[in-house]
Design an enzyme around this catalytic site. Structure first.
Site, PDB file in Angstrom:
ATOM      1  N   TYR A 339       1.470  -1.000   0.167  1.00 31.61           N
ATOM      2  CA  TYR A 339      -0.060   0.181  -0.359  1.00 31.61           C
ATOM      3  C   TYR A 339       0.902   1.361   0.233  1.00 31.61           C
ATOM      4  O   TYR A 339       1.830   1.077   1.210  1.00 31.61           O
ATOM      5  CB  TYR A 339      -0.789   0.301   1.145  1.00 31.61           C
ATOM      6  CG  TYR A 339      -1.569   0.923   1.719  1.00 31.61           C
ATOM      7  CD1 TYR A 339      -2.427   1.993   0.165  1.00 31.61           C
ATOM      8  CD2 TYR A 339      -2.423   1.427   2.373  1.00 31.61           C
ATOM      9  CE1 TYR A 339      -3.299   3.148  -0.278  1.00 31.61           C
ATOM     10  CE2 TYR A 339      -3.349   2.208   2.861  1.00 31.61           C
ATOM     11  CZ  TYR A 339      -4.117   3.054   1.683  1.00 31.61           C
ATOM     12  OH  TYR A 339      -5.093   3.870   1.268  1.00 31.61           O
ATOM     13  N   CYS A 340       0.943   2.062  -0.640  1.00 33.09           N
ATOM     14  CA  CYS A 340       1.171   3.500  -1.321  1.00 33.09           C
ATOM     15  C   CYS A 340       2.863   3.018  -1.174  1.00 33.09           C
ATOM     16  O   CYS A 340       3.150   2.344  -1.664  1.00 33.09           O
ATOM     17  CB  CYS A 340       1.375   4.170   0.574  1.00 33.09           C
ATOM     18  SG  CYS A 340       1.770   5.585  -0.267  1.00 33.09           S
ATOM     19  N   LEU A 341       3.395   3.919  -0.124  1.00 34.10           N
ATOM     20  CA  LEU A 341       5.292   3.490  -0.103  1.00 34.10           C
ATOM     21  C   LEU A 341       5.477   1.885  -0.254  1.00 34.10           C
ATOM     22  O   LEU A 341       6.481   1.810  -0.456  1.00 34.10           O
ATOM     23  CB  LEU A 341       5.959   4.277   0.880  1.00 34.10           C
ATOM     24  CG  LEU A 341       5.439   5.715   1.033  1.00 34.10           C
ATOM     25  CD1 LEU A 341       6.499   5.916   2.133  1.00 34.10           C
ATOM     26  CD2 LEU A 341       6.163   6.083  -0.784  1.00 34.10           C
ATOM     27  N   PHE A 367      -1.346  -1.130  -4.200  1.00 31.94           N
ATOM     28  CA  PHE A 367      -2.788  -0.473  -3.510  1.00 31.94           C
ATOM     29  C   PHE A 367      -2.034   1.624  -3.821  1.00 31.94           C
ATOM     30  O   PHE A 367      -1.527   1.713  -2.681  1.00 31.94           O
ATOM     31  CB  PHE A 367      -3.116  -0.669  -2.154  1.00 31.94           C
ATOM     32  CG  PHE A 367      -4.079  -1.306  -1.411  1.00 31.94           C
ATOM     33  CD1 PHE A 367      -4.188  -2.437  -3.400  1.00 31.94           C
ATOM     34  CD2 PHE A 367      -4.742  -1.914   0.135  1.00 31.94           C
ATOM     35  CE1 PHE A 367      -4.943  -3.702  -3.013  1.00 31.94           C
ATOM     36  CE2 PHE A 367      -4.572  -3.218  -0.603  1.00 31.94           C
ATOM     37  CZ  PHE A 367      -5.647  -3.909  -2.231  1.00 31.94           C
TER      38      PHE A 367
END
Length: 602
Positions: A339-341, A367
């Protein structure tokens, strides 16, 4: 095998009386990575400057301003255009004033319509005189300044974006909606309540000031608490090192899918964005569908963790968690989710694994995660050499980047929603701020260690090494094109952190099957989209590695739209990667109950 991590050349402390004095003033002093000792004087100065300028580089702002000013001065055609537009707008506003004074129904035709996302003047009270004239004057001024700061011949694109952004922030600050005497909604509320709204606003402001002075945790103001009604899906911490705790969740079904799911959340926020209250918990949703779910919970770094690197996050985070997940379940492969980073880090780890023919991944899901940072949206406004150098000086002094220092940048990206509308509702209208589980999570931020964040900003954001094939692990570059496992990538339409067109570039950078899903909502609310959530929709399509590339806008126009949550769509895809159903594997080592200890660190 992964090699032990050593400090880069030049990182050793040098013994001298002058450095001894420096150590007393700055107890966490280290030689800057790849810089001469004399550069520390620069960092001390820049660290002081950052404290005075809210961590924004004044040099970067000044260069953008000079670039704009000089190019406007040497563009007579632009000056003429702006002068003509100013005269036209003054005449148009005068005409509008006469029309509304005569109650002319055609006045709406000559008015300026706000942008769709601008809700400041949506209330019918703004259509009454003189507030309709005030709001129209503001919108016309906003239009003029947008024209003045864009399409300036010869000006660099980055400086144009910076100046345009700064002007928007200044205008938003002085919007008539922010002041008592120029906001009809506030005036009506004040007359209706006899001024009680202003009294309640003063009390809200006093509470915020008290929390700021005492530096109390933001969640102390809400009924939402981790372990009480957030992050309460039953589970155990089965592994811990200096950087992560690994949580394994207890099964709720008689049989489970053979391949477990490992979540790699972003370390900029705490993991329970994926395990909010039970009705919004993606973890609970998967467990109830028969998946064995593991979750990385990152440590909140302290000053003593300043030397943690991006490679440490890969090795101690993703790789250790992957190893323990397989040891716990005996599964041959793992479905990894970033997710993200965390998705960026997972992509780096997957590329490195592919290079070494490590086949422990069954699939990879991303994500709202970028692997190409050439177009990172408005976050790029805060990323240039001058700004990064200032942030490095601040982190060098503190050992980390503080949560408040990061929150300010994200709030500015959506200042109307996150700053001014909040102050309007709380301080002028006197309304209590509505809180939900997602908002409670949003204020529970974490710090970023000096070395890791410096490497992340320079190698990924500034130099875009991962997309360009120059990001190195163990002195060898890794390539996303080596990844062969199927990929499921989720983008969100209103994402201001990882714009969906940027995440769509996963099609260009990998040579495998990619299923891309675009959903409504923003960076966080778009991901937290349980079944039954109103007004949700998504588009999804799969492309094979040999299929021709499709432009994101063409893809969006051609792909069928589906109503509802995207979670069941992803679960159907995940099911195909997860093997047969088996009895839940027994737990191995258990350290303590979820949510663990790292997530509770302030």
């Amino acid at each position: 095998m992964d090699k032990p991590i050593t400090a880069p050349a030049g990182a050793e402390r040098m013994a001298s009386p002058w450095l001894g004095t420096l150590h007393r003033e700055y107890p966490f002093y280290h030689e800057p990575y790849n810089q001469a000792p004399s550069a520390n004087l620069d960092r001390i100065l820049k660290s002081w400057i950052g404290k005075l300028t809210a961590n924004v580089s004044p040099m970067s702002i000044w260069m953008a301003y000079v670039d704009w000013l000089l190019h406007v001065q040497y563009s007579p055609s632009k000056q003429q255009e702006l002068l003509t537009d100013a005269v036209r707008k003054i005449m148009r506003l005068s005409e509008y004033e006469l029309e509304v004074a005569q109650d002319d129904p055609n006045a709406e035709i000559t008015s300026v319509t706000p942008l769709p996302q601008d809700k400041r003047f949506a209330d019918p009270a703004w259509r009454r005189w003189p507030f309709n004239v005030i709001s129209q004057g503001f919108l016309m001024t906003q239009q003029w300044w947008h024209r003045a700061t864009t399409d300036v011949s010869g000006m660099s694109l980055h400086h144009e974006e910076v100046i345009n952004f700064i002007v928007r922030q200044i205008l938003d600050m002085y919007s008539p909606s922010n002041f008592l005497l120029t906001n009809p909604v506030v005036l009506n509320e004040t007359l209706h309540t006899g001024g009680k709204n202003l009294l309640a606003g003063m009390q809200n402001a006093a509470k915020d000031w008290e929390h700021a002075i005492n530096d109390t945790h933001p969640q102390d103001r809400t009924e939402f608490k981790v372990g009480k009604n957030l992050a309460i899906t039953p589970g155990k911490v089965v592994y811990r090192n200096r950087l992560i705790e690994l949580i394994r969740y207890e099964p709720t079904t008689e049989t489970v899918h053979e391949m477990p799911v490992l979540f790699v959340p972003a370390w900029i926020m705490k993991y329970y964005i994926l395990d909010l209250s039970p009705k919004n918990s993606l973890v609970k949703y998967l467990v109830d569908q028969g998946y064995t779910v593991f979750m990385i919970s990152w440590k909140n770094p302290q000053a003593s963790d300043r030397d943690l690197s991006l490679e440490d996050y890969r090795r101690l985070g993703v790789m250790d968690a992957l190893r323990v997940t397989i040891e716990e379940t005996g599964a041959p492969h793992v479905n990894a989710v970033g997710y993200c980073l965390g998705g960026t880090l997972l992509s780096i780890a997957a590329a490195c694994m592919a290079r070494h023919n490590d086949r422990r991944l069954a699939s990879m899901t991303l994500f709202a995660a970028q692997v190409d940072f050439k177009d990172p949206g408005e976050l790029s406004l805060f990323i240039d050499e001058s700004q990064i150098t200032l942030l490095e000086a601040i982190m060098w002094d503190q050992g980390y980047l503080d949560t408040k220092q990061m929150a300010g940048a994200f709030q500015l990206l959506r200042s109307n929603d996150l700053i001014w509308s909040r102050r309007l509702n709380q301080y002028l209208l006197g309304r209590a701020e509505p809180y939900n589980d997602l908002m409670a999570w949003n204020v529970d931020a974490t710090r970023m260690p000096f070395r890791m964040h410096s490497e992340y900003l320079r190698k990924l954001f500034l130099d875009n090494e991962l997309a360009e094939g120059s990001y190195c692990i163990e002195d060898q570059p890794v390539a996303l094109t080596d990844i062969r496992v199927p990929i499921f990538s989720v983008g969100t339409l209103a994402d201001h952190v990882a714009p969906w067109r940027s995440t769509f570039k996963i099609h260009l950078l990998t040579d495998t099957e990619v299923t891309y899903l675009l959903t409504t909502g923003g960076h966080n609310a778009g991901v937290v989209s349980p079944p039954g959530h109103p007004r949700r929709s998504y588009q999804v399509a799969t492309s094979q590695h040999h299929d021709p590339y499709v432009d994101p806008d063409i893809w969006q126009s051609r792909t069928q739209r589906h109503d509802g949550s995207w979670w069941p769509e992803w679960e159907r895809w995940l099911r195909k990667q997860s093997g047969k159903r088996i009895e839940p594997p027994p737990f191995g080592q258990v350290l303590y109950n979820a949510p663990g200890k790292y997530v509770l660190q302030p």
